[in-house]
Design a protein around this motif. Structure first.
Motif, mmCIF file in Angstrom:
data_model
loop_
_atom_site.group_PDB
_atom_site.id
_atom_site.type_symbol
_atom_site.label_atom_id
_atom_site.label_comp_id
_atom_site.label_asym_id
_atom_site.label_seq_id
_atom_site.Cartn_x
_atom_site.Cartn_y
_atom_site.Cartn_z
ATOM 1 N N GLY A 76 15.267 18.654 50.021
ATOM 2 C CA GLY A 76 15.351 17.885 48.784
ATOM 3 C C GLY A 76 14.380 16.717 48.879
ATOM 4 O O GLY A 76 14.348 16.022 49.887
ATOM 5 N N TYR A 77 13.597 16.513 47.829
ATOM 6 C CA TYR A 77 12.559 15.472 47.892
ATOM 7 C C TYR A 77 12.620 14.584 46.647
ATOM 8 O O TYR A 77 12.622 15.070 45.520
ATOM 9 C CB TYR A 77 11.192 16.152 48.019
ATOM 10 C CG TYR A 77 10.005 15.208 47.928
ATOM 11 C CD1 TYR A 77 9.974 13.993 48.610
ATOM 12 C CD2 TYR A 77 8.888 15.555 47.171
ATOM 13 C CE1 TYR A 77 8.880 13.153 48.528
ATOM 14 C CE2 TYR A 77 7.780 14.722 47.088
ATOM 15 C CZ TYR A 77 7.788 13.514 47.765
ATOM 16 O OH TYR A 77 6.702 12.681 47.683
ATOM 17 N N LEU A 78 12.673 13.311 46.885
ATOM 18 C CA LEU A 78 12.623 12.340 45.786
ATOM 19 C C LEU A 78 11.331 11.541 45.947
ATOM 20 O O LEU A 78 11.235 10.694 46.830
ATOM 21 C CB LEU A 78 13.831 11.402 45.855
ATOM 22 C CG LEU A 78 13.868 10.281 44.814
ATOM 23 C CD1 LEU A 78 14.436 10.789 43.503
ATOM 24 C CD2 LEU A 78 14.694 9.110 45.299
ATOM 25 N N PRO A 79 10.322 11.830 45.119
ATOM 26 C CA PRO A 79 9.048 11.113 45.284
ATOM 27 C C PRO A 79 9.166 9.651 44.841
ATOM 28 O O PRO A 79 10.072 9.293 44.094
ATOM 29 C CB PRO A 79 8.069 11.869 44.398
ATOM 30 C CG PRO A 79 8.858 12.791 43.583
ATOM 31 C CD PRO A 79 10.277 12.781 44.018
ATOM 32 N N GLU A 80 8.221 8.859 45.307
ATOM 33 C CA GLU A 80 8.256 7.430 45.000
ATOM 34 C C GLU A 80 8.160 7.196 43.498
ATOM 35 O O GLU A 80 8.936 6.441 42.933
ATOM 36 C CB GLU A 80 7.105 6.717 45.711
ATOM 37 C CG GLU A 80 7.119 5.232 45.469
ATOM 38 C CD GLU A 80 5.957 4.526 46.133
ATOM 39 O OE1 GLU A 80 5.095 5.207 46.715
ATOM 40 O OE2 GLU A 80 5.909 3.287 46.050
ATOM 41 N N GLU A 81 7.159 7.850 42.878
ATOM 42 C CA GLU A 81 7.047 7.691 41.431
ATOM 43 C C GLU A 81 7.777 8.848 40.798
ATOM 44 O O GLU A 81 7.460 10.001 41.053
ATOM 45 C CB GLU A 81 5.591 7.645 41.031
ATOM 46 C CG GLU A 81 4.983 6.332 41.450
ATOM 47 C CD GLU A 81 3.547 6.206 41.041
ATOM 48 O OE1 GLU A 81 3.308 6.031 39.847
ATOM 49 O OE2 GLU A 81 2.693 6.286 41.923
ATOM 50 N N ARG A 82 8.781 8.521 40.009
ATOM 51 C CA ARG A 82 9.688 9.552 39.534
ATOM 52 C C ARG A 82 9.041 10.426 38.490
ATOM 53 O O ARG A 82 8.357 9.958 37.608
ATOM 54 C CB ARG A 82 10.944 8.909 38.940
ATOM 55 C CG ARG A 82 11.477 7.757 39.749
ATOM 56 C CD ARG A 82 12.013 8.188 41.103
ATOM 57 N NE ARG A 82 12.562 7.054 41.816
ATOM 58 C CZ ARG A 82 12.253 6.754 43.063
ATOM 59 N NH1 ARG A 82 11.389 7.484 43.734
ATOM 60 N NH2 ARG A 82 12.802 5.727 43.646
ATOM 61 N N GLY A 83 9.321 11.707 38.574
ATOM 62 C CA GLY A 83 8.753 12.638 37.606
ATOM 63 C C GLY A 83 9.769 13.614 37.074
ATOM 64 O O GLY A 83 10.366 14.357 37.822
ATOM 65 N N LEU A 84 9.998 13.545 35.764
ATOM 66 C CA LEU A 84 10.851 14.522 35.099
ATOM 67 C C LEU A 84 10.147 14.899 33.800
ATOM 68 O O LEU A 84 9.361 14.125 33.275
ATOM 69 C CB LEU A 84 12.223 13.924 34.774
ATOM 70 C CG LEU A 84 13.153 13.583 35.939
ATOM 71 C CD1 LEU A 84 14.343 12.793 35.433
ATOM 72 C CD2 LEU A 84 13.630 14.828 36.661
ATOM 73 N N TYR A 85 10.434 16.106 33.296
ATOM 74 C CA TYR A 85 9.850 16.501 32.016
ATOM 75 C C TYR A 85 10.449 15.627 30.921
ATOM 76 O O TYR A 85 11.652 15.642 30.706
ATOM 77 C CB TYR A 85 10.127 17.978 31.752
ATOM 78 C CG TYR A 85 9.408 18.865 32.726
ATOM 79 C CD1 TYR A 85 8.049 19.123 32.570
ATOM 80 C CD2 TYR A 85 10.057 19.421 33.818
ATOM 81 C CE1 TYR A 85 7.372 19.912 33.467
ATOM 82 C CE2 TYR A 85 9.392 20.220 34.724
ATOM 83 C CZ TYR A 85 8.045 20.459 34.546
ATOM 84 O OH TYR A 85 7.369 21.240 35.437
ATOM 85 N N GLN A 86 9.602 14.860 30.264
ATOM 86 C CA GLN A 86 10.077 13.854 29.329
ATOM 87 C C GLN A 86 10.535 14.410 27.984
ATOM 88 O O GLN A 86 11.384 13.838 27.336
ATOM 89 C CB GLN A 86 8.967 12.820 29.080
ATOM 90 C CG GLN A 86 8.505 12.091 30.339
ATOM 91 C CD GLN A 86 9.540 11.106 30.842
ATOM 92 O OE1 GLN A 86 10.066 10.306 30.096
ATOM 93 N NE2 GLN A 86 9.840 11.180 32.133
ATOM 94 N N GLU A 87 9.958 15.524 27.572
ATOM 95 C CA GLU A 87 10.149 15.994 26.193
ATOM 96 C C GLU A 87 11.349 16.913 26.011
ATOM 97 O O GLU A 87 11.596 17.379 24.914
ATOM 98 C CB GLU A 87 8.887 16.726 25.715
ATOM 99 C CG GLU A 87 7.653 15.845 25.612
ATOM 100 C CD GLU A 87 7.767 14.803 24.512
ATOM 101 O OE1 GLU A 87 8.507 15.042 23.543
ATOM 102 O OE2 GLU A 87 7.139 13.748 24.645
ATOM 103 N N ILE A 88 12.046 17.243 27.107
ATOM 104 C CA ILE A 88 13.155 18.192 26.965
ATOM 105 C C ILE A 88 14.483 17.501 27.289
ATOM 106 O O ILE A 88 14.492 16.478 27.963
ATOM 107 C CB ILE A 88 12.946 19.451 27.841
ATOM 108 C CG1 ILE A 88 12.739 19.067 29.321
ATOM 109 C CG2 ILE A 88 11.782 20.274 27.351
ATOM 110 C CD1 ILE A 88 12.636 20.259 30.247
#
Lengths: 301, 406
Positions: A76-88
Motif C-alpha cells: 500500500g502506497y500513499l504518495p506525498e502529493e495526493r492523487g485521486l481522480y477529481q471528476e468522478i
C-alpha cells in the motif's frame, strides 16, 4: 526476514545526485521512519524501493526479492502529493483504485463500508472527489492505501493537511496496522511523529545517509554529558565531578566533567544526604538531533 | 489481463459518461440537422414554385409533354404551360399566373435561340426546368431506345488498367460520403485523442499516476488508456455514421430515389482497414504528447503538431480534385498521418492503383506499431517527470539500458 533491503543505491537526474549510496533494512512488522529535510531524496528513495525508478547502481529487495507485478497487490502506497481522480464520485474512485490492487467487487463492498465510516466519509461517498476538502481527500487516500490489507505500507508525509483529531486517528490506524502484522515505512520531516511512532529510522540529507538505527540508541548516541535532577533540598554550590549547574524549569541541569559518568554523580548526591525527586540522563529530542545533523553535518550512520 | 480490462473500462466510462462527451457526440448531428434545415429553408425561399410558360414559334413543342417526376429526381419540376402567342403569355405574367415565359424563336432548329421574359430575375430552376423540358421533347421525336439515350447523360464507369475495380461516376453518395467520413474521422480522432492527452496530463499533475503505477505495470496502464481512447473515438464514429445509415435505410423504404443510391463496398472496406491503425497511430502519438509534456498547455501544443497533418488533404482538396493522381496526391496517400483522409478522398474521384493502397496500409500499420513501441518507452520514463522535459537522447540511452521501469 527483512521486508525491505536497500543496498548501496544511487540515482542521478541530470546533474543532481538525488540518492547517493544509501543502504538500510526494514524488518518485518516494524514501523520504520525515513526522515530528511525537504529535497533530501526521501521520495526518490521511495520510488526506487517501489520500482517506479531503477537505481543507477545498487539493489533493492522488497518482500523477499525483486519487485514483481504480483507483489504490487501486497503493497500500500500513499504518495506525498495526493492523487485521486477529481471528476468522478468518491466511491467510484475508491472502488476503481481498490480493484487495481486485485480486490473483487464483493471484497471491496465489504471492506469499503467500515473504512468510510471510520474515516467519517460515508455522507460524502456520492460527491465528486474535487468537492471534498483537502483533509477528506487525504483520508480517502488512506483508505486506498490500506483497503487491500497490504503486508507493506509506505506512506509519505501522512499527517500533512490533517487536523489534530484526524492526526490522532491516523496514528491509531498506523499502530493498528502494525499490530495486525504489517510493516510500515513512514516518510516524514516531522520528528515528533517519528519519536512517538517509530522503532527505527534512517535520516537522509542531500541524498546521503546521515543516521541509521534504533531510535533510543540514536538518542543515547547523541546524548550530551548532562543530567537533570530535582531534589527537595537546595543543591550545594559545588559538587564533585560537576562543572556547571543551571536551573531549568524547577530542575537543575548539571554538566559532567570529563570521564564522569551519571552514576558517579548520583552516588555523590545521595551520599551528601539529599532527597532525590528526579534524576535522568539529558537525552536530546529527535528534533535537536535532526537540526544538529542537518546543519552541523555530524552524521554517524 | 484483468487489470488491463479494468483500466480500459475505467478510461472508457470516465470519458463517455461525462457531459462534455455527450455534448461533443450530439454537436455533430445537431449541426448537420440545423444545416440541412437551413439549406431547405434557403432553397424554399429562393425557389418560386409559380408555373412557367412558353410560346413556341418554331413548332418543335407542338405535341409537347411534361416528363413525370417520379423516376429519379429529388425535387419536382415546375409546371409548364403553353401559350398561343406572346400577348396571352404576357397577360398571364402580369396577372401572376406564371413567373416567367420562354419564347422559342422561329429559327430555333437552326440557331437554338430562346428568349426568357420575366418581371424579376428568376431562380436557376426556371431555366434548368425549361431546358430539361425542351430536351425531353426534342428527344421524344425519336424512337425508343434512342430517345432515352439522347435525353439522359451517359453512365461513365472508371476502370483502373491493372485491376477490375471500378467506380461509377453517377453515384452522388460516392462523393459526399468520403468527405463526410473523413471529417467525422478527424473530429473523432481529435476529440478522443484530446481526452487521452488531458487525462494523462491531469494524472501526472495530480499524481494519481503514482498510485496507479504502483498497482499495475506502465505497459498495462498505457495499453489500457490507448484502448479506452480508441473505443471512445469509435463510439463517436459508429453513432455518427450509424444513425445516418439507419435513417437512409428507413428513407429508402418510403423514398424510391434514395433506394437507388448505393454505397461502394470497396470504399467501406478501405475505410474499415484504415480506421483502426489510424486510431492506434494517433492515440499513440497523443500518449507520447501526454507523457512528455510538463503541463496541459504544452501537451495540447505537442498534440496539435500530430493532428494538423491529418487536415492537409483538405487544404489541397481543390488541387487534388483537379488531379487526383498527381505526385502530391500519391505522396499524401502514402504518408501515414495523411493517408486516412487522403485515400478515401481520392477513392471518391479516381481509381487508386492497388499497390498504392497496399503500400499505404503497410506503412500505416508499421508506423502505428512503431509509435506504440515509442509511446511505451516514453511513458515509462516520462510519466513521473514533473516540470522537467524529456529529451529525445534520454529515450534512446535509457532504452539501451533496459528502461526505467520494468
Amino acid at each position: 526476514m527483512n521486508t525491505i533491503v536497500v543496498d548501496h543505491i544511487s540515482k542521478t537526474f541530470g546533474e543532481t545526485r538525488a540518492v547517493d549510496d544509501v543502504s538500510f533494512e526494514v524488518a518485518q512488522g516494524e514501523l520504520f521512519g525515513l526522515l530528511g529535510p525537504n529535497g533530501a531524496g526521501k521520495t526518490t528513495a521511495i520510488r526506487l524501493i517501489l520500482d517506479i525508478f531503477k537505481p543507477d547502481s545498487g539493489t533493492v529487495a522488497i518482500l523477499g526479492g525483486e519487485m514483481t507485478e504480483a507483489k504490487k497487490d501486497r503493497i500500500g502506497y500513499l504518495p506525498e502529493e495526493r492523487g485521486l481522480y477529481q471528476e468522478i464520485p468518491l466511491e467510484r474512485c475508491l472502488t476503481y483504485l481498490a480493484s487495481l490492487k486485485g480486490l473483487t467487487r464483493p471484497q471491496i463492498r465489504q471492506r469499503l463500508e467500515p473504512l468510510l465510516e471510520k474515516f467519517d466519509l460515508v455522507d460524502h461517498r456520492k460527491k465528486k472527489v474535487k468537492e471534498l476538502s483537502k483533509g477528506m481527500q487525504q483520508k480517502a487516500q488512506l483508505i486506498v492505501t490500506i483497503i487491500h490489507q497490504p503486508e507493506l505500507i509506505i506512506i509519505d508525509e501522512p499527517f500533512s493537511a490533517l487536523d489534530p483529531i484526524n492526526t490522532q486517528m491516523v496514528k491509531d490506524m498506523l499502530r493498528e496496522e502494525r499490530n495486525k502484522g504489517a510493516t510500515i515505512v513512514m516518510c516524514t520531516h516531522q520528528m515528533n511523529q517519528v519519536e512517538e511512532l517509530c522503532d527505527r529510522l534512517v535520516l537522509i540529507d542531500r541524498g546521503r545517509t546521515m543516521l541509521y538505527g534504533e531510535l533510543n540508541e540514536i538518542r543515547r548516541r547523541y546524548a550530551s554529558p548532562e543530567v537533570i535532577v530535582r531534589t527537595l533540598e537546595p543543591l550545594p554550590a559545588v559538587i564533585n565531578g560537576i562543572t556547571e549547574i543551571v536551573p531549568q524549569n524547577g530542575d537543575y541541569k548539571l554538566s559532567l566533567a570529563e570521564g564522569v559518568r551519571p552514576n558517579d554523580v548520583l552516588g555523590e548526591l545521595l551520599s551528601s544526604g539529599l532527597t532525590m525527586e528526579k534524576f535522568e540522563t539529558a537525552l536530546p529530542t529527535l528534533d535537536e538531533i535532526f537540526i544538529d545533523v542537518v546543519q552541523g553535518k555530524t552524521g554517524r550512520a | 489481463m484483468k487489470k488491463l480490462w479494468l483500466i480500459f473500462r475505467h478510461e472508457y466510462t470516465r470519458h463517455v459518461l461525462r457531459k462534455r462527451f455527450l455534448m461533443a457526440l450530439l454537436s455533430v448531428p445537431i449541426f448537420v440537422v440545423v444545416m440541412s434545415v437551413l439549406v431547405v429553408i434557403a432553397v424554399a425561399v429562393q425557389n418560386d414554385r409559380t408555373p412557367i410558360g412558353y410560346v413556341d414559334h418554331s413548332g418543335v413543342l407542338m405535341r409537347a409533354q411534361q416528363r413525370s417526376d417520379s423516376d429519379d429526381s429529388f425535387g419536382s419540376s415546375l409546371q409548364i404551360s403553353s401559350y398561343p402567342n406572346e400577348n396571352t403569355a404576357r397577360e398571364a405574367l402580369v396577372t401572376g399566373d406564371i413567373q416567367a415565359y420562354f419564347v422559342v424563336a422561329l429559327d430555333y432548329m437552326r440557331t437554338g435561340r430562346v428568349a426568357l421574359v420575366a418581371e424579376k430575375q428568376p431562380g436557376d430552376n426556371v431555366v434548368s426546368d425549361f431546358e430539361d423540358f425542351l430536351r425531353y421533347n426534342l428527344a421524344s421525336q425519336y424512337p425508343a431506345p434512342l430517345d432515352e439515350r439522347l435525353y439522359r447523360q451517359p453512365l461513365v464507369e472508371m476502370r483502373a488498367l491493372e485491376t477490375d475495380r471500378q467506380t461509377a461516376s453517377n453515384q452522388l453518395l460516392n462523393m459526399i460520403i468520403p468527405m463526410a467520413v473523413g471529417v467525422l474521422f478527424i473530429i473523432a480522432v481529435n476529440t478522443s485523442g484530446g481526452y487521452l492527452v488531458q487525462a494523462l496530463v491531469e494524472e501526472k499533475e495530480n499524481r494519481t499516476m503514482e498510485i496507479v503505477v504502483t498497482s499495475v505495470s506502465p505497459m498495462q496502464l498505457m495499453t489500457g488508456k490507448i484502448m479506452g481512447d480508441i473505443a471512445v473515438g469509435l463510439t463517436q464514429l459508429v453513432l455518427w455514421i450509424g444513425f445516418p445509415l439507419l435513417a437512409l435505410t428507413v428513407l429508402a423504404t418510403v423514398m424510391p430515389p434514395v433506394a437507388g443510391l448505393t454505397i461502394d463496398m470497396g470504399f467501406v472496406w478501405l475505410m474499415l482497414a484504415l480506421l483502426l491503425p489510424a486510431f492506434v497511430l494517433v492515440a499513440g502519438l497523443m500518449a507520447i504528447a501526454g507523457a512528455t509534456a510538463t503541463d496541459s498547455r504544452e501537451a495540447q501544443q505537442i498534440a496539435s503538431m500530430f493532428t494538423l497533418p491529418i487536415f492537409i488533404p483538405y487544404w489541397f482538396s481543390s488541387a487534388i480534385l483537379a488531379n487526383p493522381n498527381s505526385t502530391v496526391a500519391v505522396g499524401l496517400s502514402l504518408f501515414p498521418l495523411t493517408a486516412p483522409t487522403m485515400l478515401p478522398l481520392r477513392a471518391a474521384i479516381t481509381v487508386i492503383p492497388a499497390w498504392q493502397i497496399a503500400l499505404s496500409l503497410v506503412l500505416l500499420v508499421t508506423s502505428a506499431l512503431g509509435v506504440l513501441w515509442l509511446a511505451s518507452r516514453v511513458f515509462r520514463i516520462g510519466m513521473l517527470r514533473y516540470g522537467k522535459r524529456l529529451r529525445l537522447k534520454e529515450l534512446f540511452i535509457r532504452s539501451k539500458r533496459g528502461g526505467a521501469v520494468a
